[in-house]
Design a protein around this motif. Structure first.
Motif, PDB file in Angstrom:
ATOM      1  N   THR A  71       0.728  -1.241  -0.042  1.00 43.74           N
ATOM      2  CA  THR A  71      -0.050  -0.023  -0.030  1.00 43.74           C
ATOM      3  C   THR A  71       0.835   1.317   0.212  1.00 43.74           C
ATOM      4  OG1 THR A  71      -0.009  -0.033   2.347  1.00 43.74           O
ATOM      5  CG2 THR A  71      -1.913  -1.138   1.234  1.00 43.74           C
ATOM      6  N   ASP A  72       2.316   1.228   0.093  1.00 41.10           N
ATOM      7  CA  ASP A  72       3.021   2.466   0.302  1.00 41.10           C
ATOM      8  C   ASP A  72       2.917   3.325  -0.912  1.00 41.10           C
ATOM      9  OD1 ASP A  72       3.855   1.526   2.633  1.00 41.10           O
ATOM     10  OD2 ASP A  72       5.973   1.336   2.308  1.00 41.10           O
ATOM     11  N   ASP A  73       2.692   2.953  -2.261  1.00 37.76           N
ATOM     12  CA  ASP A  73       2.904   3.844  -3.472  1.00 37.76           C
ATOM     13  C   ASP A  73       1.714   3.717  -4.107  1.00 37.76           C
ATOM     14  OD1 ASP A  73       3.105   1.273  -4.563  1.00 37.76           O
ATOM     15  OD2 ASP A  73       4.702   1.824  -5.632  1.00 37.76           O
ATOM     16  N   GLY A  74       0.593   3.422  -3.531  1.00 40.54           N
ATOM     17  CA  GLY A  74      -0.754   3.239  -4.266  1.00 40.54           C
ATOM     18  C   GLY A  74      -0.681   2.199  -5.264  1.00 40.54           C
ATOM     19  N   LEU A  75      -0.388   1.037  -4.865  1.00 38.06           N
ATOM     20  CA  LEU A  75      -0.060   0.216  -5.740  1.00 38.06           C
ATOM     21  C   LEU A  75      -1.426  -0.462  -6.184  1.00 38.06           C
ATOM     22  CD1 LEU A  75       1.691  -2.090  -6.776  1.00 38.06           C
ATOM     23  CD2 LEU A  75       1.188  -3.443  -5.025  1.00 38.06           C
ATOM     24  N   GLU A  90      -6.685  -1.859 -23.470  1.00 42.67           N
ATOM     25  CA  GLU A  90      -6.792  -0.988 -24.736  1.00 42.67           C
ATOM     26  C   GLU A  90      -5.674  -1.587 -25.702  1.00 42.67           C
ATOM     27  OE1 GLU A  90      -5.769   3.710 -25.734  1.00 42.67           O
ATOM     28  OE2 GLU A  90      -5.580   2.907 -23.742  1.00 42.67           O
ATOM     29  N   LEU A  91      -4.478  -2.099 -24.934  1.00 47.81           N
ATOM     30  CA  LEU A  91      -3.588  -2.612 -26.052  1.00 47.81           C
ATOM     31  C   LEU A  91      -4.147  -3.786 -26.772  1.00 47.81           C
ATOM     32  CD1 LEU A  91      -0.527  -2.686 -27.054  1.00 47.81           C
ATOM     33  CD2 LEU A  91      -0.060  -4.078 -25.153  1.00 47.81           C
ATOM     34  N   THR A  92      -4.513  -4.773 -26.138  1.00 44.61           N
ATOM     35  CA  THR A  92      -5.059  -6.141 -26.445  1.00 44.61           C
ATOM     36  C   THR A  92      -6.408  -6.077 -27.036  1.00 44.61           C
ATOM     37  OG1 THR A  92      -5.669  -6.650 -24.313  1.00 44.61           O
ATOM     38  CG2 THR A  92      -3.423  -7.329 -24.786  1.00 44.61           C
ATOM     39  N   GLY A  93      -7.096  -5.330 -26.856  1.00 49.23           N
ATOM     40  CA  GLY A  93      -8.713  -5.367 -27.150  1.00 49.23           C
ATOM     41  C   GLY A  93      -9.527  -6.478 -26.428  1.00 49.23           C
ATOM     42  N   LEU A  94      -8.940  -7.056 -25.163  1.00 48.62           N
ATOM     43  CA  LEU A  94      -9.752  -8.061 -24.381  1.00 48.62           C
ATOM     44  C   LEU A  94     -10.870  -7.609 -24.105  1.00 48.62           C
ATOM     45  CD1 LEU A  94      -6.782  -9.180 -22.083  1.00 48.62           C
ATOM     46  CD2 LEU A  94      -7.693 -10.616 -23.891  1.00 48.62           C
ATOM     47  N   GLU A  95     -11.911  -8.612 -24.047  1.00 53.98           N
ATOM     48  CA  GLU A  95     -13.343  -8.513 -23.442  1.00 53.98           C
ATOM     49  C   GLU A  95     -13.367  -8.686 -22.131  1.00 53.98           C
ATOM     50  OE1 GLU A  95     -16.035  -9.994 -26.347  1.00 53.98           O
ATOM     51  OE2 GLU A  95     -15.336  -9.022 -27.987  1.00 53.98           O
ATOM     52  N   VAL A  96     -13.408  -7.822 -21.035  1.00 54.02           N
ATOM     53  CA  VAL A  96     -13.318  -8.177 -19.698  1.00 54.02           C
ATOM     54  C   VAL A  96     -14.535  -7.652 -19.030  1.00 54.02           C
ATOM     55  CG1 VAL A  96     -10.824  -9.108 -19.671  1.00 54.02           C
ATOM     56  CG2 VAL A  96     -11.784  -6.545 -19.168  1.00 54.02           C
ATOM     57  N   PRO A  97     -15.069  -7.917 -17.790  1.00 57.08           N
ATOM     58  CA  PRO A  97     -16.041  -7.401 -17.184  1.00 57.08           C
ATOM     59  C   PRO A  97     -15.418  -6.070 -16.472  1.00 57.08           C
ATOM     60  CG  PRO A  97     -16.022  -9.764 -16.518  1.00 57.08           C
ATOM     61  CD  PRO A  97     -14.823  -9.542 -17.673  1.00 57.08           C
ATOM     62  N   PRO A  98     -16.142  -4.978 -16.010  1.00 58.89           N
ATOM     63  CA  PRO A  98     -15.455  -3.857 -15.318  1.00 58.89           C
ATOM     64  C   PRO A  98     -14.958  -4.248 -14.150  1.00 58.89           C
ATOM     65  CG  PRO A  98     -17.958  -3.427 -15.948  1.00 58.89           C
ATOM     66  CD  PRO A  98     -17.523  -5.007 -16.229  1.00 58.89           C
ATOM     67  N   TYR A  99     -13.721  -3.578 -13.782  1.00 61.46           N
ATOM     68  CA  TYR A  99     -13.039  -4.072 -12.453  1.00 61.46           C
ATOM     69  C   TYR A  99     -12.502  -2.694 -11.851  1.00 61.46           C
ATOM     70  CZ  TYR A  99      -9.427  -3.119 -16.214  1.00 61.46           C
ATOM     71  OH  TYR A  99      -8.736  -2.406 -16.987  1.00 61.46           O
ATOM     72  N   ASP A 100     -12.352  -2.806 -10.615  1.00 58.25           N
ATOM     73  CA  ASP A 100     -11.744  -1.492  -9.852  1.00 58.25           C
ATOM     74  C   ASP A 100     -10.690  -1.987  -8.993  1.00 58.25           C
ATOM     75  OD1 ASP A 100     -12.783  -2.702  -7.493  1.00 58.25           O
ATOM     76  OD2 ASP A 100     -14.536  -1.581  -7.691  1.00 58.25           O
ATOM     77  N   ARG A 101      -9.864  -1.159  -8.037  1.00 54.84           N
ATOM     78  CA  ARG A 101      -9.065  -1.474  -7.171  1.00 54.84           C
ATOM     79  C   ARG A 101      -9.136  -2.441  -6.368  1.00 54.84           C
ATOM     80  NH1 ARG A 101      -7.862   1.386  -2.542  1.00 54.84           N
ATOM     81  NH2 ARG A 101      -6.063   2.048  -3.092  1.00 54.84           N
ATOM     82  N   SER A 102     -10.372  -2.855  -6.058  1.00 53.42           N
ATOM     83  CA  SER A 102     -10.767  -3.855  -5.165  1.00 53.42           C
ATOM     84  C   SER A 102     -10.247  -5.486  -5.692  1.00 53.42           C
ATOM     85  CB  SER A 102     -12.061  -4.042  -4.670  1.00 53.42           C
ATOM     86  OG  SER A 102     -13.038  -4.072  -5.872  1.00 53.42           O
ATOM     87  N   ALA A 103     -10.133  -5.405  -7.083  1.00 53.98           N
ATOM     88  CA  ALA A 103      -9.878  -6.628  -7.772  1.00 53.98           C
ATOM     89  C   ALA A 103      -8.258  -7.002  -7.574  1.00 53.98           C
ATOM     90  CB  ALA A 103      -9.988  -6.515  -9.318  1.00 53.98           C
ATOM     91  N   PHE A 104      -7.258  -5.984  -7.293  1.00 50.68           N
ATOM     92  CA  PHE A 104      -6.119  -5.984  -7.034  1.00 50.68           C
ATOM     93  C   PHE A 104      -5.342  -5.888  -5.717  1.00 50.68           C
ATOM     94  CE2 PHE A 104      -7.216  -4.555 -11.384  1.00 50.68           C
ATOM     95  CZ  PHE A 104      -6.691  -5.649 -12.160  1.00 50.68           C
ATOM     96  N   THR A 105      -6.092  -6.323  -4.775  1.00 55.29           N
ATOM     97  CA  THR A 105      -5.368  -6.433  -3.505  1.00 55.29           C
ATOM     98  C   THR A 105      -4.288  -7.446  -3.282  1.00 55.29           C
ATOM     99  OG1 THR A 105      -6.859  -8.200  -2.592  1.00 55.29           O
ATOM    100  CG2 THR A 105      -7.699  -6.075  -2.108  1.00 55.29           C
ATOM    101  N   THR A 106      -3.181  -7.116  -2.544  1.00 55.93           N
ATOM    102  CA  THR A 106      -1.834  -7.626  -2.331  1.00 55.93           C
ATOM    103  C   THR A 106      -1.747  -7.859  -0.755  1.00 55.93           C
ATOM    104  OG1 THR A 106      -1.077  -6.668  -4.232  1.00 55.93           O
ATOM    105  CG2 THR A 106       0.717  -7.632  -2.781  1.00 55.93           C
ATOM    106  N   PHE A 107      -1.351  -9.365  -0.302  1.00 57.49           N
ATOM    107  CA  PHE A 107      -1.091  -9.477   0.767  1.00 57.49           C
ATOM    108  C   PHE A 107       0.536  -8.884   1.194  1.00 57.49           C
ATOM    109  CE2 PHE A 107      -4.429 -12.921   0.469  1.00 57.49           C
ATOM    110  CZ  PHE A 107      -5.349 -12.373   1.098  1.00 57.49           C
TER     111      PHE A 107
END
Length: 347
Positions: free
Chosen positions: A235-239, A252-269
């Motif tokens: 959490t030190d640098d707004g990871l 954007e680069l790949t054009g993948l079709e994925v559902p919406p996500y937000d920062r809660s999808a990327f938690t780190t222990f």
């Protein structure tokens, strides 16, 4: 064709639009470790062997460099400027090897540490591969990332003035690197399906492109499997915000079709202590357990501490012991040969 295989086909078609070189030895194995699972009280433990990508002792960066080196070649570069880590940088080793593999001259920029004088482990391999290794003394007013990236830009300016054409990889926190782990995630889903596994959770030591790519791959397949990432002071640098931006850039680069996500999808222990790149007692115990139970070798910095974190989080209940676990072995084994008993820094 199942809905998942249809989604895999669509995602692979999107990835195929990106230039790519076949640097990595793929697919990497997915191994089941029954004795280790029994020792830890797990229903199932599988290890995705990203340490076996083949180039210069392998590791997760080799798969990422499949896409990055294609961009460097397309830019008609003759020199590859990369690095950014400490003396025992896995990233630097793999970048130097990838540059040689495709005919570019590697110029590696590393952060000076107390172990700089010891040409062992990753540093020994990096210096074997690269004639030009530059050392940066970190300015106390800058982060390591900023200081080494700035140094790489200065090196690139020097090379251009000498008539060279450098390609600069300021960081592996890059959408092309994440694309490599979209590929890995799709490969993993196919391997699990072949084993009859349709529900899993993933554990990795990445705080960057590897975990973002895995998340996007699972999302593109319509799978809501948790990814338990282990890192140092996440959490030190707004990871989480940085990971969302990287995911956005990769989509954007790949054009993948994925559902919406937000920062809660990327938690780190937070299991990277006692410091970034420095071995821990828990990691050493986890590495010994893996080695003596299954002959599975973990590096003392990243995968050992991530494995220790997995054990701790299974104990806390945040990782479900009754659900299949896939541990992503991201490599880094040359660091084993740089240990002197007092701890060795890597990056």
């Amino acid at each position: 064709m199942t809905p998942t295989t249809e989604r895999i086909a669509v995602a692979r078609e999107r990835l195929a639009r990106l230039p790519r070189l076949e640097i990595a030895c793929l697919p990497t194995p997915l191994e089941e470790h029954q004795r280790l699972a029994a020792e830890l009280g797990l229903a199932s433990l599988l290890v995705k062997r990203e340490d076996l990508t083949g180039l210069a002792f392998g590791g997760n960066k080799v798969r990422e460099l499949d896409f990055i080196m294609a961009a460097a070649v397309a830019a008609e570069a003759d020199t590859f400027v990369a690095g950014g880590g400490g003396t025992q940088s896995n990233h630097a080793r793999q970048c130097a090897a990838a540059a040689r593999k495709v005919g570019l001259e590697p110029v590696i920029v590393l952060r000076r540490t107390a172990e700089t004088r010891h040409a062992s482990g990753n540093l020994l391999v990096t210096e074997l591969l690269a004639d030009d290794v530059r050392w940066v003394d970190i300015d106390a007013g800058l982060s390591d990332r900023e200081a080494t990236a700035d140094a790489m830009d200065l090196v690139a300016d020097e090379l251009r003035a000498a008539g060279r054409t450098p390609y600069v990889l300021r960081s592996s926190f890059h959408p092309l690197a994440a694309a490599g782990y979209v590929d890995a995630g799709l490969e993993l889903v196919e391997q699990l399906a072949a084993r009859g596994v349709d529900d899993a959770q993933v554990v990795c030591s990445s705080m960057g492109a590897t975990r973002v790519g895995l998340h996007l791959a699972l999302a593109a397949c319509g799978l809501n499997w948790p990814i338990h990432a282990m890192g140092w002071r996440p959490t030190d640098d707004g990871l989480s915000d940085r990971l969302v931006r990287l995911a956005d850039e990769t989509v954007e680069l790949t054009g993948l079709e994925v559902p919406p996500y937000d920062r809660s999808a990327f938690t780190t222990f937070d299991h990277g202590g006692p410091a970034y790149g420095v071995p821990s007692a828990a990691g050493a115990a986890a590495a010994a357990l893996a080695a003596r139970t299954e002959g599975l070798l973990l590096d003392p910095v990243y995968t050992a501490k991530a494995f220790a974190g997995m054990i701790a989080e299974v104990g806390s209940g945040r990782i479900d012991r009754s659900r299949p676990i896939v541990f992503v072995h991201s490599g880094g084994l040359p660091v084993v040969f740089a240990q002197d008993g007092a701890g060795t820094e890597a990056g």
